[in-house]
Scaffold this motif. Structure first.
Motif, PDB file in Angstrom:
ATOM      1  N   LEU A  24       0.829  -1.210   0.000  1.00  0.00           N
ATOM      2  CA  LEU A  24       0.000   0.000   0.000  1.00  0.00           C
ATOM      3  C   LEU A  24       0.863   1.259   0.000  1.00  0.00           C
ATOM      4  N   ALA A  25       1.924   1.256   0.802  1.00  0.00           N
ATOM      5  CA  ALA A  25       2.799   2.430   0.857  1.00  0.00           C
ATOM      6  C   ALA A  25       3.491   2.669  -0.480  1.00  0.00           C
ATOM      7  N   PRO A  33      -9.516 -14.855  -0.011  1.00  0.00           N
ATOM      8  CA  PRO A  33      -9.069 -13.459  -0.080  1.00  0.00           C
ATOM      9  C   PRO A  33      -8.754 -13.012  -1.508  1.00  0.00           C
ATOM     10  N   ASN A  34      -8.770 -11.687  -1.692  1.00  0.00           N
ATOM     11  CA  ASN A  34      -8.401 -11.058  -2.953  1.00  0.00           C
ATOM     12  C   ASN A  34      -7.457  -9.913  -2.607  1.00  0.00           C
ATOM     13  N   ARG A  35      -6.167 -10.212  -2.624  1.00  0.00           N
ATOM     14  CA  ARG A  35      -5.164  -9.242  -2.176  1.00  0.00           C
ATOM     15  C   ARG A  35      -4.640  -8.382  -3.315  1.00  0.00           C
ATOM     16  N   GLY A  36      -5.219  -8.460  -4.495  1.00  0.00           N
ATOM     17  CA  GLY A  36      -4.808  -7.600  -5.585  1.00  0.00           C
ATOM     18  C   GLY A  36      -3.531  -8.072  -6.262  1.00  0.00           C
ATOM     19  N   ALA A  37      -3.093  -7.297  -7.242  1.00  0.00           N
ATOM     20  CA  ALA A  37      -1.927  -7.682  -8.043  1.00  0.00           C
ATOM     21  C   ALA A  37      -0.609  -7.308  -7.389  1.00  0.00           C
ATOM     22  N   PHE A  38      -0.622  -6.427  -6.395  1.00  0.00           N
ATOM     23  CA  PHE A  38       0.631  -5.976  -5.782  1.00  0.00           C
ATOM     24  C   PHE A  38       1.070  -6.853  -4.626  1.00  0.00           C
ATOM     25  N   PHE A  39       0.177  -7.679  -4.114  1.00  0.00           N
ATOM     26  CA  PHE A  39       0.504  -8.501  -2.951  1.00  0.00           C
ATOM     27  C   PHE A  39       1.219  -9.750  -3.420  1.00  0.00           C
ATOM     28  N   LYS A  40       2.416  -9.965  -2.937  1.00  0.00           N
ATOM     29  CA  LYS A  40       3.226 -11.114  -3.332  1.00  0.00           C
ATOM     30  C   LYS A  40       3.647 -11.871  -2.084  1.00  0.00           C
ATOM     31  N   LEU A  41       3.471 -13.203  -2.142  1.00  0.00           N
ATOM     32  CA  LEU A  41       3.841 -14.083  -1.037  1.00  0.00           C
ATOM     33  C   LEU A  41       4.919 -15.015  -1.543  1.00  0.00           C
ATOM     34  N   GLY A  42       6.152 -14.819  -1.080  1.00  0.00           N
ATOM     35  CA  GLY A  42       7.262 -15.618  -1.561  1.00  0.00           C
ATOM     36  C   GLY A  42       7.314 -16.987  -0.931  1.00  0.00           C
ATOM     37  N   ALA A  43       8.193 -17.839  -1.486  1.00  0.00           N
ATOM     38  CA  ALA A  43       8.323 -19.197  -0.964  1.00  0.00           C
ATOM     39  C   ALA A  43       8.885 -19.196   0.452  1.00  0.00           C
ATOM     40  N   SER A  44       9.694 -18.198   0.794  1.00  0.00           N
ATOM     41  CA  SER A  44      10.257 -18.144   2.140  1.00  0.00           C
ATOM     42  C   SER A  44       9.211 -17.806   3.187  1.00  0.00           C
ATOM     43  N   ASP A  45       8.046 -17.334   2.767  1.00  0.00           N
ATOM     44  CA  ASP A  45       6.999 -16.985   3.713  1.00  0.00           C
ATOM     45  C   ASP A  45       6.064 -18.151   3.986  1.00  0.00           C
ATOM     46  N   LEU A  46       6.357 -19.322   3.418  1.00  0.00           N
ATOM     47  CA  LEU A  46       5.484 -20.475   3.594  1.00  0.00           C
ATOM     48  C   LEU A  46       6.147 -21.489   4.504  1.00  0.00           C
ATOM     49  N   ARG A  47       5.354 -22.219   5.223  1.00  0.00           N
ATOM     50  CA  ARG A  47       5.827 -23.327   6.042  1.00  0.00           C
ATOM     51  C   ARG A  47       4.723 -24.370   6.074  1.00  0.00           C
ATOM     52  N   THR A  48       5.067 -25.550   6.528  1.00  0.00           N
ATOM     53  CA  THR A  48       4.074 -26.604   6.622  1.00  0.00           C
ATOM     54  C   THR A  48       3.235 -26.398   7.866  1.00  0.00           C
ATOM     55  N   ALA A  49       1.946 -26.488   7.708  1.00  0.00           N
ATOM     56  CA  ALA A  49       1.049 -26.281   8.838  1.00  0.00           C
ATOM     57  C   ALA A  49       1.250 -27.393   9.851  1.00  0.00           C
ATOM     58  N   PRO A  50       1.105 -27.110  11.139  1.00  0.00           N
ATOM     59  CA  PRO A  50       1.224 -28.162  12.146  1.00  0.00           C
ATOM     60  C   PRO A  50       0.136 -29.207  11.956  1.00  0.00           C
ATOM     61  N   ALA A  51       0.520 -30.468  12.205  1.00  0.00           N
ATOM     62  CA  ALA A  51      -0.443 -31.551  12.032  1.00  0.00           C
ATOM     63  C   ALA A  51      -1.564 -31.414  13.058  1.00  0.00           C
ATOM     64  N   PRO A  52      -2.803 -31.632  12.653  1.00  0.00           N
ATOM     65  CA  PRO A  52      -3.900 -31.561  13.609  1.00  0.00           C
ATOM     66  C   PRO A  52      -3.852 -32.706  14.599  1.00  0.00           C
ATOM     67  N   ALA A  53      -4.636 -32.603  15.646  1.00  0.00           N
ATOM     68  CA  ALA A  53      -4.677 -33.634  16.674  1.00  0.00           C
ATOM     69  C   ALA A  53      -5.126 -34.955  16.062  1.00  0.00           C
ATOM     70  N   LEU A  79      -6.585   1.143  -5.711  1.00  0.00           N
ATOM     71  CA  LEU A  79      -7.406  -0.015  -5.339  1.00  0.00           C
ATOM     72  C   LEU A  79      -6.555  -1.243  -5.047  1.00  0.00           C
ATOM     73  N   ASN A  80      -5.572  -1.526  -5.896  1.00  0.00           N
ATOM     74  CA  ASN A  80      -4.742  -2.707  -5.639  1.00  0.00           C
ATOM     75  C   ASN A  80      -3.877  -2.527  -4.399  1.00  0.00           C
ATOM     76  N   GLY A  81      -3.451  -1.281  -4.118  1.00  0.00           N
ATOM     77  CA  GLY A  81      -2.740  -1.054  -2.864  1.00  0.00           C
ATOM     78  C   GLY A  81      -3.621  -1.296  -1.654  1.00  0.00           C
ATOM     79  N   LEU A  82      -4.883  -0.860  -1.727  1.00  0.00           N
ATOM     80  CA  LEU A  82      -5.816  -1.100  -0.628  1.00  0.00           C
ATOM     81  C   LEU A  82      -6.162  -2.583  -0.491  1.00  0.00           C
ATOM     82  N   LEU A  83      -6.278  -3.276  -1.611  1.00  0.00           N
ATOM     83  CA  LEU A  83      -6.563  -4.711  -1.547  1.00  0.00           C
ATOM     84  C   LEU A  83      -5.416  -5.480  -0.904  1.00  0.00           C
ATOM     85  N   ALA A  84      -4.176  -5.041  -1.156  1.00  0.00           N
ATOM     86  CA  ALA A  84      -3.042  -5.706  -0.521  1.00  0.00           C
ATOM     87  C   ALA A  84      -3.122  -5.617   0.992  1.00  0.00           C
ATOM     88  N   ARG A  85      -3.703  -4.532   1.502  1.00  0.00           N
ATOM     89  CA  ARG A  85      -3.840  -4.356   2.946  1.00  0.00           C
ATOM     90  C   ARG A  85      -5.165  -4.912   3.476  1.00  0.00           C
TER      91      ARG A  85
END
Length: 427
Positions: free
Chosen positions: A55-56, A317-337, A179-185
Motif C-alpha cells: 500500500l505504501a 481473499p483477494n489481495r490484488g496484483a501488488f501482494f506477493k507471497l514468496g516461498a520463504s513466507d510459507l511453512r508446513t502447517a502443524p499436524a492436527p490432533a 485499489l490494488n494497494g488497498l486490496l493488498a492491505r
C-alpha cells in the motif's frame, strides 16, 4: 478332511484374502504394496503479511504520475497536440508503466471473458451516457446551434485520443495503484474488499471536484460538489467491482473511455472548450446541475446493485496484483490432533499348515464400498516364504478392512468350495 483340519487351524478373525492362481506355480508373485492415501498438511503463511508495504509503495507512486503529466505537457508544447491531451497521455503512460512494474502483466491481460463480464456490468452506464448525448444533440439541433468546425474529422480523432488518455490514466491510477494497494492491505476478507472499493471510489469522486475552491463556496456549490462526488463515486464503485472480479484494467479503461467519448464528442466537433466545470456558480445553472446529478445518481443504482452482487461472489481473499507471497513466507502447517503419517498396508500374509507347508496370501486392498462375500477359491500350494513383517509406526492409523472383502471361515453364509484332493494324502 484336510480341508476341515485346515479351517480349524486357520485364525477365525484374520483379515486374509485368498488368491487363486491361473496355473500351479512354484514362484509366488508378491502383489504391490498398498498405501493409504493420507492428505498432507497444506502450506500456510508462517506470518501472514499485512500488506502495508504494498500500500505504501502504491501511494508513493502517485506523485510519479504527476511527473508523467508534466512530461506529456512539455511534449505537447513541442508538437501540434493540445496541452490537455498531452498531459493525459503522459500521465496514462506513466501509470501503466508503474502498474506493470508492481503488478506484472496480469493487469493488462484482457480476454474475451473479462471483456464480456465488464460489458455486462457497465452497459447500463454506457446507455445512460448515450441517452444524455442524444438529448444534447437534439437540443442543439432544435435551437439551431449545430455548427461544425471545418476540421471536425480531426477534432473527432482528438476526442478519441483524449478519452483514451483519460480512461487509461484514471483507471490505472485509481483502480490500478490505489485499489490494488488497498486490496493488498484489506483484501483478506470480504468486508475489507468492500471497503477498499468504497475508499477508492470516494477518491475517484474527489478527483472531479476542485477542493481548493470549496473553502469559499456557497451552500449551493457545496451541494453540487457533494452530489458530484456521489455520482462519480457510484460509477467508480461499479468499475472497482469489475476490476476485483477480472483482475485486469484494460476492459475498465476502454469502457471508461467510451463513456467519456459519448459525452465529449459533440463538444469537440462543434469547437467548444473541453475544460469541464462540475460546479456552476449561478443560481439557475446551479440548480440545473443539481438536478442532473440527482438523476444520474438514481440511474446509477442498478450499477451499484450489480457491483455489490459481484463483490459477494468473488473469491476471498483477494489481495490484488501488488501482494506477493514468496516461498520463504510459507511453512508446513502443524499436524492436527490425531494426525499420523501414512502407513503402508501389509503386502502379504503367511500361514503354516500342521504338515509344515507355508501358504502365502495377498493382503486385500482397502475397498471404498463393502463388497458381497465372494465364493472361496481353491487353495494353491506355494513355496515356503516368510516375508519380513511390516514395521509398526509410533502412531499408526487404525486399519479396518471392510467386512465384505474378507473370507472368514466358519461365519460365511456362502457355500463352501470343493477342495481338490492332495495327491500325497488320499483323503
Amino acid at each position: 478332511m484336510y480341508n476341515q483340519q485346515f479351517q480349524s487351524q486357520a485364525p477365525q478373525n484374520a483379515p486374509y484374502a485368498y488368491t487363486q492362481a491361473s496355473a500351479p506355480s512354484s514362484v509366488y508373485q508378491q502383489p504391490p504394496v498398498q498405501s493409504y492415501a493420507i492428505p498432507q498438511p497444506p502450506e500456510v503463511a508462517s506470518q501472514p503479511k499485512k500488506g502495508w508495504g504494498a500500500l505504501a509503495i502504491a501511494l508513493a507512486c502517485l506523485p510519479v504520475i504527476v511527473l508523467g503529466e508534466v512530461f506529456g505537457l512539455l511534449v505537447s508544447r513541442a508538437t501540434p497536440l493540445d496541452d490537455t491531451l498531452g498531459a493525459e497521455l503522459g500521465g496514462a503512460l506513466f501509470a501503466m508503466v508503474l502498474c506493470g512494474i508492481l503488478g506484472g502483466s496480469k493487469m493488462f491481460n484482457i480476454t474475451r471473458d473479462s471483456w464480456m463480464f465488464a460489458w455486462r456490468a457497465m452497459w447500463w452506464s454506457i446507455a445512460v451516457s448515450a441517452g444524455i448525448a442524444i438529448l444534447n444533440l437534439y437540443s442543439t439541433v432544435a435551437l439551431g446551434e449545430m455548427i461544425l468546425v471545418f476540421d471536425w474529422p480531426w477534432q473527432a480523432f482528438l476526442s478519441v485520443a483524449l478519452c483514451l488518455g483519460i480512461g487509461f490514466l484514471e483507471e490505472f491510477m485509481v483502480r490500478g495503484l490505489i485499489l490494488n494497494g488497498l486490496l493488498a492491505r484489506m483484501g483478506a476478507s470480504r468486508k475489507g474488499i468492500l471497503w477498499a472499493c468504497i475508499i477508492s471510489s470516494v477518491v475517484f469522486g474527489l478527483m472531479h471536484v476542485n477542493l481548493s475552491s470549496l473553502a469559499t463556496a456557497t451552500p449551493l456549490e457545496l451541494l453540487q460538489a457533494v452530489l458530484k462526488v456521489i455520482q462519480t463515486g457510484t460509477y467508480g464503485f461499479a468499475l472497482a467491482a469489475v476490476v476485483c472480479k477480472t483482475g485486469e484494467l484494460v476492459s475498465a479503461a476502454l469502457l471508461h473511455a467510451l463513456d467519456d467519448w459519448l459525452l465529449y464528442i459533440l463538444t469537440f466537433i462543434m469547437g467548444g472548450s473541453i475544460t469541464t466545470e462540475y460546479v456552476s456558480s449561478g443560481t439557475e445553472e446551479g440548480w440545473a446541475t443539481v438536478t442532473v446529478y440527482v438523476v444520474c445518481i438514481v440511474l446509477y443504482i442498478p450499477l451499484v446493485v450489480r457491483a455489490v452482487h459481484t463483490l459477494n461472489e468473488i473469491d476471498v481473499p483477494n489481495r490484488g496484483a501488488f501482494f506477493k507471497l514468496g516461498a520463504s513466507d510459507l511453512r508446513t502447517a502443524p499436524a492436527p490432533a490425531g494426525y499420523a503419517a501414512p502407513v503402508p498396508a501389509p503386502s502379504a500374509y503367511t500361514y503354516t499348515a500342521p504338515d509344515g507347508r507355508t501358504y502365502v496370501y495377498a493382503a486385500p486392498a482397502p475397498a471404498a464400498q463393502p463388497q458381497p462375500y465372494a465364493q472361496p477359491q481353491p487353495y494353491v500350494h506355494m513355496q515356503p516364504a516368510t516375508p519380513a513383517a511390516p514395521s509398526s509406526p509410533a502412531n499408526p492409523i487404525p486399519t479396518q478392512i471392510p467386512e465384505g472383502s474378507l473370507y472368514r471361515t466358519g461365519r460365511s453364509d456362502a457355500p463352501g468350495a470343493q477342495t481338490p484332493q492332495d495327491p500325497q494324502t488320499f483323503r
